[in-house]
Design an enzyme around this catalytic site. Structure first.
Site, PDB file in Angstrom:
ATOM      1  N   ASN A  91      -7.359  -6.463   4.326  1.00  0.00           N
ATOM      2  CA  ASN A  91      -6.730  -6.940   3.091  1.00  0.00           C
ATOM      3  C   ASN A  91      -5.768  -5.855   2.600  1.00  0.00           C
ATOM      4  OD1 ASN A  91      -6.043  -7.834   0.562  1.00  0.00           O
ATOM      5  ND2 ASN A  91      -8.110  -7.685  -0.294  1.00  0.00           N
ATOM      6  N   TRP A  92      -4.496  -6.131   2.751  1.00  0.00           N
ATOM      7  CA  TRP A  92      -3.493  -5.120   2.388  1.00  0.00           C
ATOM      8  C   TRP A  92      -3.250  -5.039   0.885  1.00  0.00           C
ATOM      9  CZ3 TRP A  92       0.963  -6.027   6.520  1.00  0.00           C
ATOM     10  CH2 TRP A  92       0.475  -5.659   7.774  1.00  0.00           C
ATOM     11  N   LYS A  93      -3.803  -5.999   0.132  1.00  0.00           N
ATOM     12  CA  LYS A  93      -3.597  -6.020  -1.327  1.00  0.00           C
ATOM     13  C   LYS A  93      -2.086  -5.942  -1.624  1.00  0.00           C
ATOM     14  CE  LYS A  93      -8.258  -4.368  -1.783  1.00  0.00           C
ATOM     15  NZ  LYS A  93      -9.281  -3.640  -2.545  1.00  0.00           N
ATOM     16  N   HIS A  95     -11.443 -13.029  -4.452  1.00  0.00           N
ATOM     17  CA  HIS A  95     -11.604 -11.567  -4.396  1.00  0.00           C
ATOM     18  C   HIS A  95     -11.883 -11.050  -5.814  1.00  0.00           C
ATOM     19  CE1 HIS A  95     -10.721  -7.339  -3.907  1.00  0.00           C
ATOM     20  NE2 HIS A  95     -10.865  -7.518  -2.602  1.00  0.00           N
ATOM     21  N   GLU A 134     -10.753  -8.651  -7.377  1.00  0.00           N
ATOM     22  CA  GLU A 134      -9.534  -8.279  -8.121  1.00  0.00           C
ATOM     23  C   GLU A 134      -8.839  -9.519  -8.674  1.00  0.00           C
ATOM     24  OE1 GLU A 134      -7.826  -5.821  -5.028  1.00  0.00           O
ATOM     25  OE2 GLU A 134      -9.463  -4.400  -5.290  1.00  0.00           O
ATOM     26  N   GLU A 158     -18.636  -8.212  -1.137  1.00  0.00           N
ATOM     27  CA  GLU A 158     -17.915  -6.988  -1.488  1.00  0.00           C
ATOM     28  C   GLU A 158     -18.396  -6.492  -2.850  1.00  0.00           C
ATOM     29  OE1 GLU A 158     -13.876  -6.652   0.623  1.00  0.00           O
ATOM     30  OE2 GLU A 158     -13.564  -7.846  -1.164  1.00  0.00           O
ATOM     31  N   GLY A 201     -12.645   0.488  -2.973  1.00  0.00           N
ATOM     32  CA  GLY A 201     -11.657   1.503  -3.285  1.00  0.00           C
ATOM     33  C   GLY A 201     -12.236   2.775  -3.880  1.00  0.00           C
ATOM     34  N   SER A 233     -14.977   0.032   0.953  1.00  0.00           N
ATOM     35  CA  SER A 233     -14.878   1.381   1.534  1.00  0.00           C
ATOM     36  C   SER A 233     -15.334   1.455   2.991  1.00  0.00           C
ATOM     37  CB  SER A 233     -15.629   2.401   0.667  1.00  0.00           C
ATOM     38  OG  SER A 233     -15.006   2.498  -0.621  1.00  0.00           O
TER      39      SER A 233
HETATM   40  P1  13P Z   1     -11.513  -0.908   0.212  1.00  0.00           P
HETATM   41  O1  13P Z   1     -11.826  -1.017   1.703  1.00  0.00           O
HETATM   42  O2  13P Z   1     -10.237  -0.202  -0.082  1.00  0.00           O
HETATM   43  O3  13P Z   1     -12.702  -0.404  -0.534  1.00  0.00           O
HETATM   44  O4  13P Z   1     -11.277  -2.416  -0.299  1.00  0.00           O
HETATM   45  C1  13P Z   1     -12.186  -3.404   0.022  1.00  0.00           C
HETATM   46  C2  13P Z   1     -11.620  -4.709  -0.359  1.00  0.00           C
HETATM   47  O5  13P Z   1     -11.480  -5.019  -1.535  1.00  0.00           O
HETATM   48  C3  13P Z   1     -11.211  -5.620   0.718  1.00  0.00           C
HETATM   49  O6  13P Z   1     -10.949  -6.898   0.242  1.00  0.00           O
END
Ligand code: 13P
Length: 250
Positions: free
Chosen positions: A12-14, A98, A100, A169, A175, A212
Protein backbone atom coordinates in the site's frame (compact mmCIF):
# COMPACT_ATOMS: atom_id res chain seq x y z
CA UNK A 1 -10.40 -30.26 3.17
CA UNK A 2 -9.95 -26.90 1.46
CA UNK A 3 -7.05 -26.27 -0.90
CA UNK A 4 -4.09 -24.51 0.73
CA UNK A 5 -4.50 -20.76 0.78
CA UNK A 6 -2.32 -18.89 -1.71
CA UNK A 7 -0.28 -16.18 0.03
CA UNK A 8 -0.84 -12.55 -0.96
CA UNK A 9 1.66 -9.77 -0.39
CA UNK A 10 0.31 -6.31 -1.22
CA UNK A 11 2.13 -2.99 -0.99
CA UNK A 12 0.00 0.00 0.00
CA UNK A 13 1.84 3.05 -1.26
CA UNK A 14 -0.62 5.44 0.43
CA UNK A 15 -0.11 9.04 -0.81
CA UNK A 16 3.31 8.42 -2.32
CA UNK A 17 4.69 8.40 -5.88
CA UNK A 18 3.73 10.32 -9.01
CA UNK A 19 2.91 8.40 -12.17
CA UNK A 20 6.51 8.60 -13.33
CA UNK A 21 7.84 7.41 -9.98
CA UNK A 22 5.31 4.57 -10.02
CA UNK A 23 6.43 3.50 -13.47
CA UNK A 24 10.07 3.34 -12.35
CA UNK A 25 9.25 1.50 -9.12
CA UNK A 26 7.09 -1.05 -10.95
CA UNK A 27 9.75 -1.73 -13.58
CA UNK A 28 12.29 -2.32 -10.81
CA UNK A 29 9.89 -4.48 -8.85
CA UNK A 30 8.98 -6.64 -11.87
CA UNK A 31 12.67 -7.35 -12.44
CA UNK A 32 13.29 -8.19 -8.77
CA UNK A 33 10.20 -10.34 -8.18
CA UNK A 34 10.31 -12.31 -11.43
CA UNK A 35 7.67 -15.02 -11.75
CA UNK A 36 6.54 -15.10 -8.08
CA UNK A 37 5.50 -18.76 -8.26
CA UNK A 38 2.86 -19.84 -5.77
CA UNK A 39 2.05 -16.40 -4.39
CA UNK A 40 0.03 -13.36 -5.39
CA UNK A 41 1.74 -9.96 -5.34
CA UNK A 42 0.09 -6.56 -5.75
CA UNK A 43 0.92 -2.88 -5.43
CA UNK A 44 -1.65 -0.22 -4.47
CA UNK A 45 -0.59 3.11 -5.98
CA UNK A 46 -2.58 6.34 -5.63
CA UNK A 47 -5.42 6.73 -8.18
CA UNK A 48 -3.32 9.03 -10.38
CA UNK A 49 -0.63 6.35 -10.82
CA UNK A 50 -2.85 3.30 -11.43
CA UNK A 51 -2.62 3.46 -15.20
CA UNK A 52 1.15 3.99 -15.24
CA UNK A 53 1.68 1.15 -12.75
CA UNK A 54 -0.50 -1.26 -14.68
CA UNK A 55 1.28 -0.41 -17.94
CA UNK A 56 4.69 -0.91 -16.32
CA UNK A 57 3.57 -4.26 -14.86
CA UNK A 58 1.99 -5.61 -18.09
CA UNK A 59 3.37 -9.11 -18.63
CA UNK A 60 4.44 -9.47 -14.99
CA UNK A 61 2.43 -11.45 -12.41
CA UNK A 62 2.23 -8.39 -10.13
CA UNK A 63 -1.28 -6.97 -9.92
CA UNK A 64 -2.38 -3.39 -9.32
CA UNK A 65 -5.00 -2.56 -6.69
CA UNK A 66 -6.49 0.81 -5.76
CA UNK A 67 -6.53 2.15 -2.19
CA UNK A 68 -10.28 2.72 -2.06
CA UNK A 69 -13.40 2.43 -4.24
CA UNK A 70 -16.74 4.22 -4.09
CA UNK A 71 -19.91 2.17 -3.78
CA UNK A 72 -21.91 3.92 -6.52
CA UNK A 73 -21.59 3.05 -10.23
CA UNK A 74 -21.46 6.73 -11.19
CA UNK A 75 -23.13 10.00 -10.29
CA UNK A 76 -22.79 13.17 -8.28
CA UNK A 77 -19.93 12.06 -5.98
CA UNK A 78 -17.29 14.73 -6.33
CA UNK A 79 -13.81 13.42 -5.75
CA UNK A 80 -14.79 9.74 -5.74
CA UNK A 81 -13.79 6.90 -8.08
CA UNK A 82 -16.01 3.97 -9.14
CA UNK A 83 -15.04 0.33 -9.51
CA UNK A 84 -15.51 0.53 -13.29
CA UNK A 85 -13.12 3.49 -13.42
CA UNK A 86 -10.54 1.51 -11.43
CA UNK A 87 -10.82 -1.44 -13.78
CA UNK A 88 -10.51 0.92 -16.74
CA UNK A 89 -7.24 2.22 -15.23
CA UNK A 90 -5.89 -1.34 -14.92
CA UNK A 91 -6.73 -2.16 -11.30
CA UNK A 92 -7.66 -5.74 -10.46
CA UNK A 93 -8.54 -5.01 -6.86
CA UNK A 94 -8.96 -2.37 -4.18
CA UNK A 95 -8.42 -1.85 -0.48
CA UNK A 96 -11.57 -0.93 1.45
CA UNK A 97 -11.89 0.38 5.00
CA UNK A 98 -8.22 1.10 5.69
CA UNK A 99 -7.93 2.72 9.13
CA UNK A 100 -6.63 5.91 7.51
CA UNK A 101 -9.85 6.04 5.42
CA UNK A 102 -11.99 5.28 8.46
CA UNK A 103 -10.22 8.09 10.33
CA UNK A 104 -11.10 10.36 7.40
CA UNK A 105 -14.79 9.47 7.82
CA UNK A 106 -15.51 6.19 5.99
CA UNK A 107 -18.23 4.39 7.95
CA UNK A 108 -18.97 0.70 8.51
CA UNK A 109 -21.96 1.03 6.18
CA UNK A 110 -19.79 2.50 3.43
CA UNK A 111 -17.21 -0.22 3.93
CA UNK A 112 -19.92 -2.88 3.57
CA UNK A 113 -21.34 -1.21 0.45
CA UNK A 114 -17.87 -0.88 -1.08
CA UNK A 115 -17.04 -4.52 -0.45
CA UNK A 116 -20.28 -5.41 -2.25
CA UNK A 117 -19.89 -2.97 -5.14
CA UNK A 118 -16.23 -3.80 -5.69
CA UNK A 119 -16.78 -7.54 -5.81
CA UNK A 120 -19.82 -7.10 -8.06
CA UNK A 121 -17.66 -5.11 -10.48
CA UNK A 122 -15.07 -7.90 -10.61
CA UNK A 123 -12.47 -6.45 -8.25
CA UNK A 124 -10.65 -8.36 -5.53
CA UNK A 125 -11.41 -6.51 -2.31
CA UNK A 126 -9.01 -6.33 0.63
CA UNK A 127 -11.20 -5.25 3.55
CA UNK A 128 -9.14 -3.81 6.42
CA UNK A 129 -9.85 -3.95 10.14
CA UNK A 130 -7.90 -3.36 13.32
CA UNK A 131 -8.05 -1.83 16.75
CA UNK A 132 -6.47 1.27 18.32
CA UNK A 133 -3.98 1.10 21.17
CA UNK A 134 -6.67 2.22 23.63
CA UNK A 135 -8.95 -0.60 22.49
CA UNK A 136 -6.16 -3.16 22.88
CA UNK A 137 -5.20 -1.85 26.31
CA UNK A 138 -8.83 -2.04 27.39
CA UNK A 139 -8.87 -5.73 26.42
CA UNK A 140 -11.46 -5.09 23.70
CA UNK A 141 -9.53 -6.23 20.62
CA UNK A 142 -11.66 -9.31 19.99
CA UNK A 143 -14.95 -7.43 20.32
CA UNK A 144 -13.70 -4.60 18.10
CA UNK A 145 -12.41 -6.80 15.31
CA UNK A 146 -15.51 -8.99 15.49
CA UNK A 147 -17.75 -5.96 15.07
CA UNK A 148 -15.72 -4.55 12.16
CA UNK A 149 -15.62 -7.86 10.29
CA UNK A 150 -19.35 -8.52 10.79
CA UNK A 151 -20.18 -5.00 9.65
CA UNK A 152 -17.84 -5.10 6.65
CA UNK A 153 -19.23 -8.43 5.46
CA UNK A 154 -22.86 -7.56 6.13
CA UNK A 155 -23.60 -7.46 2.39
CA UNK A 156 -21.23 -10.31 1.42
CA UNK A 157 -22.23 -13.90 0.63
CA UNK A 158 -20.48 -17.27 0.63
CA UNK A 159 -19.90 -16.93 -3.13
CA UNK A 160 -17.58 -13.96 -2.54
CA UNK A 161 -14.77 -15.89 -0.86
CA UNK A 162 -12.43 -15.91 -3.88
CA UNK A 163 -12.78 -12.16 -4.38
CA UNK A 164 -12.44 -11.22 -0.74
CA UNK A 165 -9.37 -10.86 1.48
CA UNK A 166 -9.35 -9.42 4.98
CA UNK A 167 -6.33 -7.55 6.34
CA UNK A 168 -5.88 -7.25 10.10
CA UNK A 169 -3.97 -4.03 10.68
CA UNK A 170 -3.76 -2.88 14.29
CA UNK A 171 -3.67 0.92 14.20
CA UNK A 172 -0.93 1.04 16.84
CA UNK A 173 1.37 -0.91 14.50
CA UNK A 174 0.80 1.18 11.38
CA UNK A 175 3.76 3.37 10.52
CA UNK A 176 5.09 3.15 14.08
CA UNK A 177 7.77 0.48 13.71
CA UNK A 178 5.96 -1.30 16.54
CA UNK A 179 5.02 -4.55 14.81
CA UNK A 180 2.56 -6.95 16.41
CA UNK A 181 4.29 -10.02 17.72
CA UNK A 182 3.64 -13.20 15.75
CA UNK A 183 1.46 -14.35 18.67
CA UNK A 184 -0.63 -11.15 18.55
CA UNK A 185 -0.95 -11.33 14.76
CA UNK A 186 -1.91 -15.00 14.88
CA UNK A 187 -4.49 -14.50 17.61
CA UNK A 188 -6.21 -11.62 15.82
CA UNK A 189 -6.09 -13.22 12.36
CA UNK A 190 -7.66 -16.37 13.82
CA UNK A 191 -10.48 -14.23 15.21
CA UNK A 192 -10.95 -12.57 11.82
CA UNK A 193 -11.11 -15.98 10.12
CA UNK A 194 -13.60 -17.35 12.63
CA UNK A 195 -15.90 -14.33 12.39
CA UNK A 196 -15.69 -14.14 8.59
CA UNK A 197 -16.50 -17.85 8.65
CA UNK A 198 -20.05 -16.89 9.63
CA UNK A 199 -20.44 -15.66 6.01
CA UNK A 200 -17.79 -17.33 3.84
CA UNK A 201 -15.73 -20.53 4.09
CA UNK A 202 -13.22 -19.37 6.69
CA UNK A 203 -10.69 -22.03 5.70
CA UNK A 204 -10.64 -20.74 2.12
CA UNK A 205 -10.49 -17.03 3.05
CA UNK A 206 -7.13 -15.27 2.96
CA UNK A 207 -6.32 -13.15 6.02
CA UNK A 208 -3.33 -10.79 5.94
CA UNK A 209 -1.40 -9.02 8.67
CA UNK A 210 -0.37 -5.39 8.22
CA UNK A 211 1.49 -2.92 10.45
CA UNK A 212 5.25 -2.23 10.27
CA UNK A 213 5.99 -5.35 8.23
CA UNK A 214 9.58 -5.24 6.97
CA UNK A 215 12.10 -7.64 5.42
CA UNK A 216 13.37 -8.64 8.88
CA UNK A 217 10.02 -9.58 10.47
CA UNK A 218 7.96 -10.70 7.43
CA UNK A 219 8.90 -14.39 7.49
CA UNK A 220 7.96 -15.03 11.12
CA UNK A 221 4.67 -13.12 10.80
CA UNK A 222 3.67 -14.95 7.63
CA UNK A 223 4.65 -18.32 9.15
CA UNK A 224 1.71 -18.02 11.57
CA UNK A 225 -0.96 -20.56 10.61
CA UNK A 226 -3.75 -17.97 10.18
CA UNK A 227 -1.60 -15.30 8.49
CA UNK A 228 -1.78 -15.75 4.72
CA UNK A 229 0.38 -12.82 3.73
CA UNK A 230 1.03 -9.17 4.39
CA UNK A 231 -0.28 -5.71 3.64
CA UNK A 232 2.85 -3.58 3.64
CA UNK A 233 3.00 0.21 3.87
CA UNK A 234 6.31 2.03 4.25
CA UNK A 235 8.51 -0.95 3.33
CA UNK A 236 6.65 -1.35 0.02
CA UNK A 237 7.86 2.02 -1.31
CA UNK A 238 11.35 0.70 -1.96
CA UNK A 239 11.28 -2.09 -4.59
CA UNK A 240 14.18 -3.95 -2.99
CA UNK A 241 12.64 -4.12 0.47
CA UNK A 242 9.22 -5.04 -0.94
CA UNK A 243 10.81 -7.76 -3.09
CA UNK A 244 12.55 -9.11 0.04
CA UNK A 245 9.15 -9.35 1.80
CA UNK A 246 7.72 -11.13 -1.24
CA UNK A 247 10.66 -13.55 -1.12
CA UNK A 248 9.91 -14.18 2.57
CA UNK A 249 6.39 -15.28 1.62
CA UNK A 250 7.50 -17.80 -0.98
P1 13P B 1 3.22 0.37 7.55
O1 13P B 1 3.73 -0.93 6.94
O2 13P B 1 3.92 1.59 7.06
O3 13P B 1 3.13 0.25 9.04
O4 13P B 1 1.70 0.54 7.03
C1 13P B 1 0.82 -0.52 7.12
C2 13P B 1 -0.40 -0.19 6.37
O5 13P B 1 -1.17 0.68 6.77
C3 13P B 1 -0.65 -0.91 5.12
O6 13P B 1 -1.94 -0.70 4.65
Amino acid sequence: MSAPRRPLVAGNWKMHKTAGEARDACAALAALVGGAPGIDVAVCPPFTALQAASEALAGSPIAVYAQNVHEADQGAHTGEISAAMLRDAGAAGALVGHSERRAAGDTDDQVAARVRAGIDAGLLIVMCCGESLDTRRAGDTQAWVTRQVRAGLSQATAADVDRLVIAYEPIWAIGTGETATPEQAQEACAIVRAVAGEVVDGQALRVLYGGSVNPANAAELMACPDVDGALVGGASLDPESFAAIVAAAS
